[in-house]
Design an enzyme around this catalytic site. Structure first.
Site, PDB file in Angstrom:
ATOM      1  N   VAL A 124      36.155  45.995  41.430  1.00 55.90           N
ATOM      2  CA  VAL A 124      35.137  45.686  40.422  1.00 55.90           C
ATOM      3  C   VAL A 124      35.352  46.542  39.174  1.00 55.90           C
ATOM      4  O   VAL A 124      35.343  46.034  38.040  1.00 55.90           O
ATOM      5  CB  VAL A 124      33.722  45.898  40.985  1.00 55.90           C
ATOM      6  CG1 VAL A 124      32.670  45.659  39.896  1.00 55.90           C
ATOM      7  CG2 VAL A 124      33.471  44.970  42.170  1.00 55.90           C
ATOM      8  N   TYR A 125      35.553  47.833  39.369  1.00 60.38           N
ATOM      9  CA  TYR A 125      35.772  48.733  38.233  1.00 60.38           C
ATOM     10  C   TYR A 125      36.982  48.289  37.412  1.00 60.38           C
ATOM     11  O   TYR A 125      36.916  48.193  36.183  1.00 60.38           O
ATOM     12  CB  TYR A 125      35.970  50.161  38.734  1.00 60.38           C
ATOM     13  CG  TYR A 125      36.367  51.150  37.668  1.00 60.38           C
ATOM     14  CD1 TYR A 125      35.426  51.672  36.800  1.00 60.38           C
ATOM     15  CD2 TYR A 125      37.701  51.539  37.527  1.00 60.38           C
ATOM     16  CE1 TYR A 125      35.792  52.571  35.806  1.00 60.38           C
ATOM     17  CE2 TYR A 125      38.075  52.444  36.541  1.00 60.38           C
ATOM     18  CZ  TYR A 125      37.118  52.954  35.686  1.00 60.38           C
ATOM     19  OH  TYR A 125      37.485  53.837  34.700  1.00 60.38           O
ATOM     20  N   SER A 126      38.087  47.996  38.103  1.00 57.24           N
ATOM     21  CA  SER A 126      39.307  47.591  37.397  1.00 57.24           C
ATOM     22  C   SER A 126      39.105  46.297  36.628  1.00 57.24           C
ATOM     23  O   SER A 126      39.658  46.116  35.539  1.00 57.24           O
ATOM     24  CB  SER A 126      40.460  47.428  38.395  1.00 57.24           C
ATOM     25  OG  SER A 126      40.806  48.673  38.979  1.00 57.24           O
ATOM     26  N   THR A 136      36.403  45.329  35.156  1.00 49.31           N
ATOM     27  CA  THR A 136      35.709  45.621  33.895  1.00 49.31           C
ATOM     28  C   THR A 136      36.676  46.193  32.870  1.00 49.31           C
ATOM     29  O   THR A 136      36.625  45.840  31.690  1.00 49.31           O
ATOM     30  CB  THR A 136      34.535  46.603  34.096  1.00 49.31           C
ATOM     31  OG1 THR A 136      35.022  47.893  34.487  1.00 49.31           O
ATOM     32  CG2 THR A 136      33.555  46.076  35.146  1.00 49.31           C
TER      33      THR A 136
END
Length: 262
Positions: free
Chosen positions: A151-153, A155
């Site tokens: 998820v972080y990547s 974004t």
């Protein structure tokens, strides 16, 4: 003298960037979600230089970001450098096990916060004759997939596309837009993640000790590059291919994590 706003600057990389700007004689507005954290950051920075101000802001709220711009213009007399640094990383779980709250916070802070900050800064700078906006990217912005960072990547990958598009849109104006890839930094947020998943630290310790860096080592380089930048669409990276190669040749035996008791 530059008049700068750094979002997410009460700790970690954001604080280090703000401190480096102040040390070089520039005026800075720091920001964070908590007024207490903002006040503490301002007090820590004041001995470095007197032109430091702070405002609490939730960057996922467009109205609050507009208010941050207005505050900075009033406090500094204008803004010609805006750094979108605010971000949240929850990278210890697979995508299907990442909680809805963690997903929401990462998407709204990382994506919306940077989009809103860029919109506000570019509009304000166009009206005032020019300036520079830099978006801080991070792991995954290059398209590489890493365990626990889905998820972080996503974004950060999205912000790479967004920043490149914005740079094209401002071409030919007095505003320049760029992006910064700071590398693998040991920050408060990283340490929080490490405490939640010590097995990941143990698994990747060797490579972390080679490629990892402390924020105070990297911030002077990044700030220097941003201040010297004259090109729209500039991409500033700490972990270049050459630097990575040198780290692998000379960095064996480093203990970057040792100072943190890891």
């Amino acid at each position: 003298m530059r008049k700068a706003v750094v979002t997410g600057s009460t700790r970690g990389l954001g604080f280090a960037l703000a401190r480096e700007l102040v040390r070089r004689g520039h005026s800075v507005v720091v920001s964070g979600r908590s007024q207490a954290a903002v006040d503490e950051a301002v007090e820590r920075l004041r001995p470095e230089g007197q032109r430091v101000h702070g405002r609490a802001v939730d960057v996922s709220d467009a109205e609050q970001v507009e208010q941050l711009w207005d505050f900075a213009v009033d406090a500094l007399g204008g803004v010609d450098l805006w750094i979108n640094n605010a971000g949240v990383a929850n990278t210890t779980r697979p995508i299907t096990e990442t909680t809805a709250d963690d997903v929401r916070v990462m998407v709204t802070t990382n994506m919306l916060g940077t989009v809103y900050g860029s919109q506000v800064a570019v509009r304000g700078m166009l009206a005032r004759g020019g300036g520079q906006v830099f978006n801080i990217l991070g792991g995954g912005s290059d398209g590489r997939v890493r365990p626990g960072m889905g998820v972080y990547s996503a974004t950060k990958r999205g912000l790479d596309s967004f920043t490149r598009a914005l740079a094209k849109e401002v071409a030919g104006t007095g505003v320049r837009v760029g992006q910064v890839s700071p590398g693998i930094l040991i920050t408060e947020g990283w340490l929080r993640e490490a405490a939640a998943a010590p097995e990941q630290v143990a698994e990747h310790r060797k490579i972390l000790n080679i490629l990892g860096d402390h924020v105070e080592e990297v911030a002077p380089y990044l700030v220097g590059r941003m201040l010297a930048s004259t090109a729209n669409g500039e991409v500033i990276a700490w972990l270049t291919t050459g630097r990575m190669a040198r780290k692998f040749l000379t960095g064996r035996g480093r203990d970057v994590l040792g100072r943190y008791g890891l």
